[in-house]
Design a protein around this motif. Structure first.
Motif, PDB file in Angstrom:
ATOM      1  N   SER A 201       0.799  -1.226   0.000  1.00  0.00           N
ATOM      2  CA  SER A 201       0.000   0.000   0.000  1.00  0.00           C
ATOM      3  C   SER A 201       0.832   1.278   0.000  1.00  0.00           C
ATOM      4  CB  SER A 201      -0.916   0.012   1.233  1.00  0.00           C
ATOM      5  OG  SER A 201      -1.733  -1.119   1.294  1.00  0.00           O
ATOM      6  N   THR A 202       2.152   1.176  -0.048  1.00  0.00           N
ATOM      7  CA  THR A 202       3.028   2.320   0.210  1.00  0.00           C
ATOM      8  C   THR A 202       2.669   3.541  -0.614  1.00  0.00           C
ATOM      9  OG1 THR A 202       4.808   0.756   0.657  1.00  0.00           O
ATOM     10  CG2 THR A 202       5.436   3.052   0.317  1.00  0.00           C
ATOM     11  N   ASN A 203       2.444   3.369  -1.906  1.00  0.00           N
ATOM     12  CA  ASN A 203       2.181   4.503  -2.802  1.00  0.00           C
ATOM     13  C   ASN A 203       0.770   4.498  -3.364  1.00  0.00           C
ATOM     14  OD1 ASN A 203       4.689   5.715  -2.579  1.00  0.00           O
ATOM     15  ND2 ASN A 203       5.556   4.684  -4.349  1.00  0.00           N
ATOM     16  N   ALA A 204      -0.159   3.847  -2.676  1.00  0.00           N
ATOM     17  CA  ALA A 204      -1.509   3.705  -3.220  1.00  0.00           C
ATOM     18  C   ALA A 204      -2.251   5.033  -3.341  1.00  0.00           C
ATOM     19  CB  ALA A 204      -2.320   2.737  -2.359  1.00  0.00           C
ATOM     20  N   SER A 205      -1.803   6.049  -2.630  1.00  0.00           N
ATOM     21  CA  SER A 205      -2.441   7.362  -2.727  1.00  0.00           C
ATOM     22  C   SER A 205      -1.821   8.234  -3.813  1.00  0.00           C
ATOM     23  CB  SER A 205      -2.332   8.092  -1.384  1.00  0.00           C
ATOM     24  OG  SER A 205      -0.968   8.308  -1.044  1.00  0.00           O
ATOM     25  N   VAL A 206      -0.781   7.723  -4.489  1.00  0.00           N
ATOM     26  CA  VAL A 206      -0.023   8.514  -5.467  1.00  0.00           C
ATOM     27  C   VAL A 206      -0.523   8.206  -6.868  1.00  0.00           C
ATOM     28  CG1 VAL A 206       2.274   8.988  -6.399  1.00  0.00           C
ATOM     29  CG2 VAL A 206       1.990   8.492  -3.955  1.00  0.00           C
ATOM     30  N   SER A 207      -0.884   9.232  -7.612  1.00  0.00           N
ATOM     31  CA  SER A 207      -1.350   9.034  -8.978  1.00  0.00           C
ATOM     32  C   SER A 207      -0.167   8.784  -9.907  1.00  0.00           C
ATOM     33  CB  SER A 207      -2.132  10.257  -9.459  1.00  0.00           C
ATOM     34  OG  SER A 207      -1.309  11.410  -9.449  1.00  0.00           O
ATOM     35  N   GLY A 208      -0.459   8.308 -11.110  1.00  0.00           N
ATOM     36  CA  GLY A 208       0.579   8.124 -12.105  1.00  0.00           C
ATOM     37  C   GLY A 208       1.228   6.755 -12.037  1.00  0.00           C
ATOM     38  N   ALA A 209       2.300   6.611 -12.837  1.00  0.00           N
ATOM     39  CA  ALA A 209       3.040   5.349 -12.932  1.00  0.00           C
ATOM     40  C   ALA A 209       4.428   5.515 -12.328  1.00  0.00           C
ATOM     41  CB  ALA A 209       3.143   4.921 -14.397  1.00  0.00           C
ATOM     42  N   HIS A 398      -2.427   4.897   4.081  1.00  0.00           N
ATOM     43  CA  HIS A 398      -2.038   4.245   2.837  1.00  0.00           C
ATOM     44  C   HIS A 398      -2.918   3.021   2.564  1.00  0.00           C
ATOM     45  CE1 HIS A 398       1.533   6.215   4.611  1.00  0.00           C
ATOM     46  NE2 HIS A 398       1.734   6.633   3.383  1.00  0.00           N
ATOM     47  N   GLN A 399      -3.222   2.261   3.616  1.00  0.00           N
ATOM     48  CA  GLN A 399      -4.098   1.103   3.446  1.00  0.00           C
ATOM     49  C   GLN A 399      -5.492   1.515   2.980  1.00  0.00           C
ATOM     50  OE1 GLN A 399      -3.110  -0.385   7.602  1.00  0.00           O
ATOM     51  NE2 GLN A 399      -3.470  -2.326   6.542  1.00  0.00           N
ATOM     52  N   GLN A 400      -6.018   2.562   3.593  1.00  0.00           N
ATOM     53  CA  GLN A 400      -7.360   3.019   3.224  1.00  0.00           C
ATOM     54  C   GLN A 400      -7.394   3.541   1.791  1.00  0.00           C
ATOM     55  OE1 GLN A 400      -8.020   5.739   6.431  1.00  0.00           O
ATOM     56  NE2 GLN A 400      -8.189   4.087   7.945  1.00  0.00           N
ATOM     57  N   ALA A 401      -6.330   4.263   1.384  1.00  0.00           N
ATOM     58  CA  ALA A 401      -6.252   4.734   0.002  1.00  0.00           C
ATOM     59  C   ALA A 401      -6.183   3.548  -0.960  1.00  0.00           C
ATOM     60  CB  ALA A 401      -5.036   5.641  -0.175  1.00  0.00           C
ATOM     61  N   HIS A 402      -5.447   2.524  -0.572  1.00  0.00           N
ATOM     62  CA  HIS A 402      -5.326   1.326  -1.393  1.00  0.00           C
ATOM     63  C   HIS A 402      -6.682   0.626  -1.523  1.00  0.00           C
ATOM     64  CE1 HIS A 402      -2.713  -2.516  -2.216  1.00  0.00           C
ATOM     65  NE2 HIS A 402      -3.490  -2.208  -3.233  1.00  0.00           N
ATOM     66  N   MET A 403      -7.394   0.496  -0.408  1.00  0.00           N
ATOM     67  CA  MET A 403      -8.688  -0.166  -0.445  1.00  0.00           C
ATOM     68  C   MET A 403      -9.680   0.620  -1.295  1.00  0.00           C
ATOM     69  SD  MET A 403     -10.052  -3.014   0.745  1.00  0.00           S
ATOM     70  CE  MET A 403     -10.810  -3.259  -0.863  1.00  0.00           C
TER      71      MET A 403
END
Length: 444
Positions: A201-209, A398-403
């Protein structure tokens, strides 16, 4: 939530999942999977954080839950060789008493940590894409790109379910060191069906590639070309691609490169032993220190503000091999791990008091994360076609953004905390609580 029932831990096929580190936090990754009384674990790392006084503290997962409920591990599986995934092994493995399975490179790093005077359980080296049977479980290591060679996801088949434990990963078409992600195997798994992803989940809130290591090499080259005096680059010791890039950049900019820090020397030795580093050699600190400043390129440890690491000693003016001068430049080719903000700010302030130019990845493209932002997640999850997601490896945000991102792709699931016993037979659901704690250790 009640304590777990005996049948859940020792009889029911499940499968069941519980994180005893790595869920709701960075570090101390220690994930357990159980079925019909058999339990295996994936990874066994330590957590690193800073006390209010700025002192770095190391902790490892507590084994209290295993002791209280008589859980015996039959195997410990390792995804890759980063400290937050293997750093607790010297402290816990003899108590766990089970065979350990790792890739050859990770196995070398683990052996380097073990006291040769002690007797250890068996360490077995795996071959990627070759499944092995472990009682009720079948495990397969799937190559993925990350910031250290031989990183893997692990696919578990157990009790009629297929579980995808992602490990740490990114999508990088030009990793410079190590192999590519096994895209065709991942797509084949998706055609067969994945029931649950347990994912980074580390970068799940980050847009892009993701940014490629090849792009970072170009950014470092452009930045170092503009520096007129001594250059110091701090990065994670395990990032062999970064060491490869900096060795080549030294040649391209008429500099000589050297290493400062015990972990860098250890990792460099391992990289050469496994043929991951073949390029120009680094020279010793005594030899490098006598060259003109404009010919010096130092690579050092301490990117997270560790005061006893090489960069911390340079910032305080106490390093035995090197003293910085006004006009020198320090490049932070690294990402700040949450919890280290205060320690790193103190290091940067110490450098600036000496008249040193400080350059980080907000000022120049000199670092790439090893973890997947949203477009990487979208691509992988499109290949895997999974039904459910358990986001781990991150703080709750990060987990919540990932979910939330997973739900936008049609995935069900829930956000686990450390100690949550999750039943994976159908829709993942929490069924009990196990005790969770971290145990501080002495690294002196």
């Amino acid at each position: 939530m009640p304590a777990p029932r005996f049948d859940q831990l020792h009889r029911e096929p499940g499968p069941f999942f519980v994180a005893l580190g790595g869920a709701g936090m960075f570090g101390a990754n220690f994930y357990l999977y159980g079925s019909a009384g058999q339990w295996i674990a994936i990874d066994c790392g330590f957590a690193l954080d800073s006390t209010p006084s700025g002192v770095n503290r190391v902790s490892v997962p507590s084994l209290a839950a295993l002791e209280r409920y008589d859980i015996k591990l039959s195997a410990l599986l390792i995804t890759h060789g980063h400290e937050d995934h293997i750093g607790a092994i010297p402290h816990l493995w003899r108590s766990l008493g089970c065979p350990l399975y790792a890739s050859p490179f990770a196995a070398r790093l683990i052996r380097n940590k073990l006291d040769p005077a002690l007797e250890w359980p068996s360490l077995k080296e795996i071959r990627p894409l070759e499944p092995i049977g472990l009682g009720h479980f079948q495990a397969e290591w799937i190559p993925v790109t990350h910031s250290i060679p031989e990183s893997h996801a692990i696919v578990l088949e157990v009790a009629g379910k297929r579980l995808y434990h992602s490990g740490d990963w990114k999508l990088d078409p030009s990793p410079l060191v190590g192999g590519l992600t096994a895209q065709s195997r991942l797509q084949a798994l998706g055609r067969s069906g994945i029931d649950v992803i347990i994912g980074d989940s580390t970068n799940a809130s980050v847009s892009g590639a993701s940014c490629s290591e090849a792009t970072v090499q170009n950014g470092l080259l452009d930045t170092i070309r503009t520096c007129r005096k001594r250059v110091v680059v701090t990065c994670f010791a395990s990032n062999l691609a970064r060491l490869h890039s900096l060795a080549e950049i030294a040649m391209d900019t008429a500099r000589y490169a050297g290493l400062l820090g015990r972990s860098l020397l250890t990792m460099h030795s391992a990289g050469r032993a496994h043929d991951y580093l073949r390029g120009p050699a680094f020279i010793g600190p005594w030899e490098l220190g006598y060259l003109p400043r404009e010919q010096q390129l130092w690579i050092c440890t301490g990117s997270q503000g560790e005061p006893a690491a090489a960069l911390g000693r340079l910032a305080s003016g106490s390093h035995p091999h090197l003293e910085l001068e006004p006009g020198d430049a320090v490049l932070f080719s690294s990402r700040l791990i949450p919890g280290n903000e205060q320690a790193l700010a103190a290091i940067k302030a110490g450098l600036q008091r000496q008249g040193v130019d400080v350059i980080d990845d907000e000022m120049a493209p000199i670092h790439a994360s090893g973890h997947p932002p949203q477009e990487d997640l979208r691509q992988l999850y499109g290949w895997l076609r999974a039904r459910h997601l358990l986001p781990v490896h991150g703080e709750p945000y990060h987990q919540q953004a990932h979910m939330a991102f997973g739900r936008s792709l049609g995935l069900g699931g829930l956000v686990p905390a450390n100690g949550d016993l999750i039943d994976l037979r159908a829709q993942p659901c929490k069924v009990a609580d196990l005790p969770f704690a971290l145990t501080p250790i002495d690294r002196s």
